[in-house]
Design an enzyme around this catalytic site. Sequence first.
Site, short mmCIF file in Angstrom:
data_model
loop_
_atom_site.label_atom_id
_atom_site.label_comp_id
_atom_site.label_asym_id
_atom_site.label_seq_id
_atom_site.Cartn_x
_atom_site.Cartn_y
_atom_site.Cartn_z
N SER A 137 0.81 -1.22 0.00
CA SER A 137 0.00 0.00 0.00
C SER A 137 0.85 1.28 0.00
CB SER A 137 -0.96 -0.04 1.18
OG SER A 137 -1.88 1.00 1.11
N ASP A 195 -2.39 6.35 -3.42
CA ASP A 195 -1.33 5.65 -2.69
C ASP A 195 -0.78 4.53 -3.59
OD1 ASP A 195 -3.56 3.99 -2.50
OD2 ASP A 195 -2.99 3.23 -0.54
N ASP A 202 -1.08 1.26 -3.95
CA ASP A 202 -1.93 0.25 -4.59
C ASP A 202 -3.25 0.84 -5.07
OD1 ASP A 202 -2.80 0.57 -1.94
OD2 ASP A 202 -3.61 -1.46 -1.84
N ASP A 214 -5.92 2.35 -3.81
CA ASP A 214 -7.25 2.20 -3.24
C ASP A 214 -7.67 3.48 -2.53
OD1 ASP A 214 -5.53 1.87 -1.09
OD2 ASP A 214 -6.55 0.13 -0.26
MG MG Z 1 -3.66 1.36 -0.12
#
Ligand code: MG
Length: 453
Positions: A97, A240, A242, A244
């Site tokens: 992340s 960020d 990844d 999400d």
């Molecule tokens: Mg994330």
Amino acid sequence: MTNDKQLFGTFGVRRIANDILTPEFTSMLAASYGTVFQGKIAIGGDTRTTTPMIKHAIISGLLSSGCDVIDLGILPTPAVQYAVKNYYDGGIIITASHNPPEYNGIKFVDKDGIGIKDEDEIIIEKLYFEENPKRASWEAIGNLYNNDKIIEEYIDEALERVDIKAIKSRKLKVVLDCGSGAGCYTAPYILQKLGCELITLNCQDDGFFPGRDPEPIETNLQDLIATVKQLNADIGIAHDGDADRTICIDEKGNYVLGDKTFTLVEKQMLKENKGGLIVTTVATSTAIYDIADEFNGEVIATAVGDLLVARELKEKDGLFGGEENGGLIFPDFVYGRDAALTVAKILEIIAKEKKSLSQLVDELPAYFSEKMKCECPDEKKQEVMDNIAKEVATLGYEIDTTDGVKIFKDDGWVIIRPSGTEPIFRSMSESDSQSKATELAKWGISLIEKFKS
Ligand code: MG
């Protein structure tokens, strides 16, 4: 606080790559997951340099346990969750992340694409530590497939849920900063399809994250802020690692806090759907409740954690949910924080309301918050919390113990929570002025200090 789990944190396992996260470790852990979640398992990951090594070990472990594996390639976490929800029996996402480049991690999801439950994590850990996952006989070992169509479908399905024509007609000028993470594979294409004039920063995939740290906090987004101002853009958008989470910069270059974005989208969702159930956590702003009151919504608050919000949304058939950090959940699309639809939705609001982002944010209920932390050994955490709850009860304050202790005072609230991963407590507060919020957070810290010694 009970912590029966040794490997799993709040969402999967996150460590420095090749330290604990070696091929041997990940392969055994994946086989243990595959033992519990048999069937077709989707796998995908972010742009980190160590993702291919970990991914191949995970694939081996899953195949060995008799699962079929569908490799989705490099893509955002919510795109994997989308695929699993629609087509597969489970999924594994390789990402750390927002953590620095030396980290990586593994997120495990169930057939709905929601992070797996504690009880499944405990079973998986047991299989791992006993080195006893299912090992299929040679003719029952799984097959490996690729599916490179998911990204396109995920983008189209997100856009399906907004008024593309209205957004296109505004020809918004957007500066996009993907931080060289997985958003590079989706976000630029989404903005192109929405007819935006697009300026990109850090939109080339690079696991060393040379342009900025993957955590989209204000100090890491100074280039984005400067570019928005210099080019007179309508909005700046950052993801960020990844992809999400979404953070917005308004047309004046102001960093828009995650709870503002959450409230803004909540308002729109409730207006469009003439009310509905909103799920959030106990640490989110009172503004969420104010908007719900105004637009025929109902709010349920869970303990902190996007998985808990996602699960509650599914179980209660909720409309929309989120957290104060800019992670928004649209349950009819993905049971988890999603960035693609968040971006499309925010642009839709700007286009339809015919207002600038700063105007839209100014119209929201205004609250001020403060976050502080202090150290406390893990073994003292439960005792400290119990004592705080006792003390504030004798003072006559209303409390909520869904997660930590949330104390309501006349001029605001403070929530005192132990960290699940570090030997610290957090004190988070909200009030109608900054000075009152700071005062409340300090009071929370003083309570922790009083009982920890
Ligand atoms: Mg994330």
